[in-house]
Design a protein around this motif. Structure first.
Motif, PDB file in Angstrom:
ATOM      1  N   UNK A  55       0.820  -1.218   0.000  1.00 12.38           N
ATOM      2  CA  UNK A  55       0.000   0.000   0.000  1.00 12.38           C
ATOM      3  C   UNK A  55       0.854   1.268   0.000  1.00 12.38           C
ATOM      4  N   UNK A  56       1.936   1.263  -0.772  1.00 13.99           N
ATOM      5  CA  UNK A  56       2.787   2.441  -0.896  1.00 13.99           C
ATOM      6  C   UNK A  56       3.794   2.610   0.225  1.00 13.99           C
ATOM      7  N   UNK A  57       3.742   1.762   1.254  1.00 11.09           N
ATOM      8  CA  UNK A  57       4.686   1.826   2.364  1.00 11.09           C
ATOM      9  C   UNK A  57       5.862   0.907   2.056  1.00 11.09           C
ATOM     10  N   UNK A  58       7.064   1.493   2.005  1.00  5.64           N
ATOM     11  CA  UNK A  58       8.270   0.728   1.674  1.00  5.64           C
ATOM     12  C   UNK A  58       9.027   0.394   2.959  1.00  5.64           C
ATOM     13  N   UNK A  59       9.358  -0.883   3.110  1.00  6.55           N
ATOM     14  CA  UNK A  59      10.121  -1.338   4.268  1.00  6.55           C
ATOM     15  C   UNK A  59      11.243  -2.258   3.811  1.00  6.55           C
ATOM     16  N   UNK A  60      12.328  -2.210   4.560  1.00  4.50           N
ATOM     17  CA  UNK A  60      13.430  -3.141   4.338  1.00  4.50           C
ATOM     18  C   UNK A  60      13.744  -3.797   5.673  1.00  4.50           C
ATOM     19  N   UNK A  61      13.765  -5.117   5.656  1.00  2.83           N
ATOM     20  CA  UNK A  61      14.181  -5.892   6.816  1.00  2.83           C
ATOM     21  C   UNK A  61      15.659  -6.204   6.619  1.00  2.83           C
ATOM     22  N   UNK A  62      16.467  -5.847   7.611  1.00  2.59           N
ATOM     23  CA  UNK A  62      17.908  -6.105   7.571  1.00  2.59           C
ATOM     24  C   UNK A  62      18.236  -7.188   8.585  1.00  2.59           C
ATOM     25  N   UNK A  63      19.040  -8.134   8.176  1.00  2.00           N
ATOM     26  CA  UNK A  63      19.467  -9.222   9.043  1.00  2.00           C
ATOM     27  C   UNK A  63      20.334  -8.656  10.173  1.00  2.00           C
ATOM     28  N   UNK A  64      19.827  -8.699  11.396  1.00  2.00           N
ATOM     29  CA  UNK A  64      20.535  -8.133  12.551  1.00  2.00           C
ATOM     30  C   UNK A  64      21.786  -8.927  12.909  1.00  2.00           C
ATOM     31  N   UNK A  65      21.954 -10.121  12.373  1.00  2.00           N
ATOM     32  CA  UNK A  65      23.116 -10.955  12.668  1.00  2.00           C
ATOM     33  C   UNK A  65      24.349 -10.549  11.863  1.00  2.00           C
TER      34      UNK A  65
END
Length: 183
Positions: A55-65
């Motif tokens: 819905x137009x919201x951009x997210x990036x999940x980054x590997x915390x390890x």
């Protein structure tokens, strides 16, 4: 060293993209700066890095390890997917997914070591690969692997340019003949 280097259209796109959001110094090459400039939410989790747009919201999940340099490179890779690609890779044909991954890899290289910034920095006087790689990894906050890949890519492009310039001939017929003989 970069006198004979030429940009591809995709590299020009990345350079222009960074310029358009005011990123023009190595100290701006950081996740938090890019997240703000490109309006991306960043989440650090104990899982593989990925990009998500809903819905137009951009997210990036980054590997915390991962370490900070690997996180930065993963961020750039995933940012490319958000900016240039659409769809769920799980549902795509393999060849299309591979094309997107190759483009994201190039984006990471070009955004992690932008040519406009490489032209601004002072290079080691010796021009030795090891000194260049050390400078780049420290100044741009990237891994040695990415720096080495970029240096090899730059060298190939310069050699290609020099090679092409060495075959400037007077008439078109000779040029066609020589191209057929070389390729």
């Amino acid at each position: 060293m970069l006198k004979y280097y030429y940009l591809t259209p995709f590299e020009q796109y990345v350079d222009n993209l960074l310029f358009s959001v005011g990123v023009n110094r190595p100290d701006q090459l950081k996740i938090d700066v890019f997240a703000l400039k490109f309006d991306v939410w960043v989440h650090y989790l104990d899982m593989g890095s990925r990009a998500i747009e809903r819905n137009g919201l951009k997210s990036i999940v980054i590997d915390s390890r991962l370490g900070p340099r690997e996180q930065w490179e993963d961020f750039l890779h995933e940012l490319c997917h958000l900016l240039r690609h659409a769809g769920n890779q799980i549902c795509m044909k393999k060849s299309f997914r591979e094309k997107q991954e190759a483009e994201a890899k190039l984006f990471t290289m070009y955004a992690g070591l932008p040519i406009s910034m490489l032209r601004q920095i002072e290079w080691p006087k010796s021009n030795s690969d090891s000194e260049i790689l050390e400078l780049w990894t420290e100044k741009f906050g990237i891994t040695f692997r990415l720096a080495a890949d970029r240096l090899q890519q730059i060298k190939r492009r310069i050699h290609s340019s020099l090679f092409q310039n060495s075959f400037k001939l007077r008439d078109w017929n000779k040029t066609v003949f020589h191209q057929e003989m070389i390729w």
